[in-house]
Design a protein around this motif. Sequence first.
Motif, mmCIF file in Angstrom:
data_model
loop_
_atom_site.group_PDB
_atom_site.id
_atom_site.type_symbol
_atom_site.label_atom_id
_atom_site.label_comp_id
_atom_site.label_asym_id
_atom_site.label_seq_id
_atom_site.Cartn_x
_atom_site.Cartn_y
_atom_site.Cartn_z
ATOM 1 N N PRO A 3 69.260 -25.314 12.989
ATOM 2 C CA PRO A 3 70.549 -24.612 13.031
ATOM 3 C C PRO A 3 70.525 -23.364 12.168
ATOM 4 O O PRO A 3 69.855 -23.305 11.136
ATOM 5 C CB PRO A 3 71.525 -25.655 12.479
ATOM 6 N N THR A 4 71.270 -22.375 12.609
ATOM 7 C CA THR A 4 71.340 -21.115 11.868
ATOM 8 C C THR A 4 72.158 -21.300 10.598
ATOM 9 O O THR A 4 73.242 -21.880 10.642
ATOM 10 C CB THR A 4 71.992 -20.029 12.738
ATOM 11 N N PRO A 5 71.656 -20.846 9.444
ATOM 12 C CA PRO A 5 72.445 -20.958 8.207
ATOM 13 C C PRO A 5 73.790 -20.261 8.353
ATOM 14 O O PRO A 5 73.900 -19.234 9.020
ATOM 15 C CB PRO A 5 71.560 -20.259 7.161
ATOM 16 N N GLU A 7 75.394 -18.492 6.396
ATOM 17 C CA GLU A 7 75.435 -17.128 5.859
ATOM 18 C C GLU A 7 74.990 -16.088 6.870
ATOM 19 O O GLU A 7 75.347 -14.910 6.748
ATOM 20 C CB GLU A 7 74.550 -17.025 4.602
ATOM 21 N N LYS A 8 74.213 -16.521 7.875
ATOM 22 C CA LYS A 8 73.687 -15.578 8.857
ATOM 23 C C LYS A 8 74.495 -15.551 10.154
ATOM 24 O O LYS A 8 74.123 -14.863 11.094
ATOM 25 C CB LYS A 8 72.226 -15.932 9.180
ATOM 26 N N THR A 9 75.576 -16.294 10.211
ATOM 27 C CA THR A 9 76.422 -16.291 11.400
ATOM 28 C C THR A 9 77.456 -15.175 11.308
ATOM 29 O O THR A 9 77.568 -14.472 10.294
ATOM 30 C CB THR A 9 77.129 -17.649 11.556
ATOM 31 N N SER A 10 78.227 -15.026 12.371
ATOM 32 C CA SER A 10 79.255 -13.983 12.396
ATOM 33 C C SER A 10 80.373 -14.279 11.400
ATOM 34 O O SER A 10 80.577 -15.425 10.993
ATOM 35 C CB SER A 10 79.845 -13.860 13.804
ATOM 36 N N GLN A 14 82.184 -17.876 10.125
ATOM 37 C CA GLN A 14 82.224 -18.252 8.713
ATOM 38 C C GLN A 14 83.648 -18.600 8.283
ATOM 39 O O GLN A 14 83.868 -19.590 7.564
ATOM 40 C CB GLN A 14 81.685 -17.114 7.850
#
Length: 282
Positions: A3-5, A7-10, A14
Amino acid sequence: MFPTPIEKTSRSWQISYQIILPIVLIIWLLPLIAVAMFSIKPDSDFANGNYWGLPSSFEFFSNYGKVFFESNMPRYLLNSVFITIPTVIGAVALSAMAGFALGVYKFKGNLLIFFMFIAGNFVPFQILMVPVRDLTISMGLYDTVQGLVLFHIAFQTGFCTLFMRNFIKALPFPLIEAARVEGVAEWRIFLYVVLPLMKPALAALAVLIFTFIWNDYFWAVVLTQGPNAQPVTAGITEFNSQYRAAYHLMSAGSIVAALPPVAMFFLMQKHFIAGLTLGAVK
């Protein structure tokens, strides 16, 4: 794959995450919140349907006073201590030695014995209820602290050995070879070379086993009866009578019973996390 952390999502995701997480956490904690609220309410609030409202009167000292001074709860707590501590020591000690033997020595039947430990973890405990109960009765261990301790050590050693063997297998084997070249006895290698490296695993396993045994209810009911040997999880049912249940006292007793494993986790949190994550990053 992973899964994408967060902090790196839109940014929108968040914000949604920050809003949803507290809501999910509160929903998850609702049963515990309900028990905590009932532990300070009078008995009449349950009869009147006041489940989630504020207490009609604050009965913290009254309820917890009855739990500690007008019931067998202190005896049940003491039984839990006498059951849990020896079990943790016995299971961890036996599994450390068994894990060392299975992880270090290569002999015929090594994998077979290891698979037997693994297979034991997949046996449903419920199907063993009758034979285990009959065995404790025939050995004179029914309704005794010693019987529960021996039973839990026997059943927990399989999982503990699986845990220890895999941990020891990941240790640098050249250290053991170097000690053997120096003429160090095998028991000294275990005590002074391997055991110090196992401290994080020992701490993590101790916390897990402490929690498992302290919170056990099924075997506490099957193998004991009455305050002579029953742990606190089974002793809480003492607040039930034939026609009614004192839910306010049961709630107070449940909170008291939950405090030791929670305290154990927070005291050992650093070592517990270190034991579970050791070797995760190279």
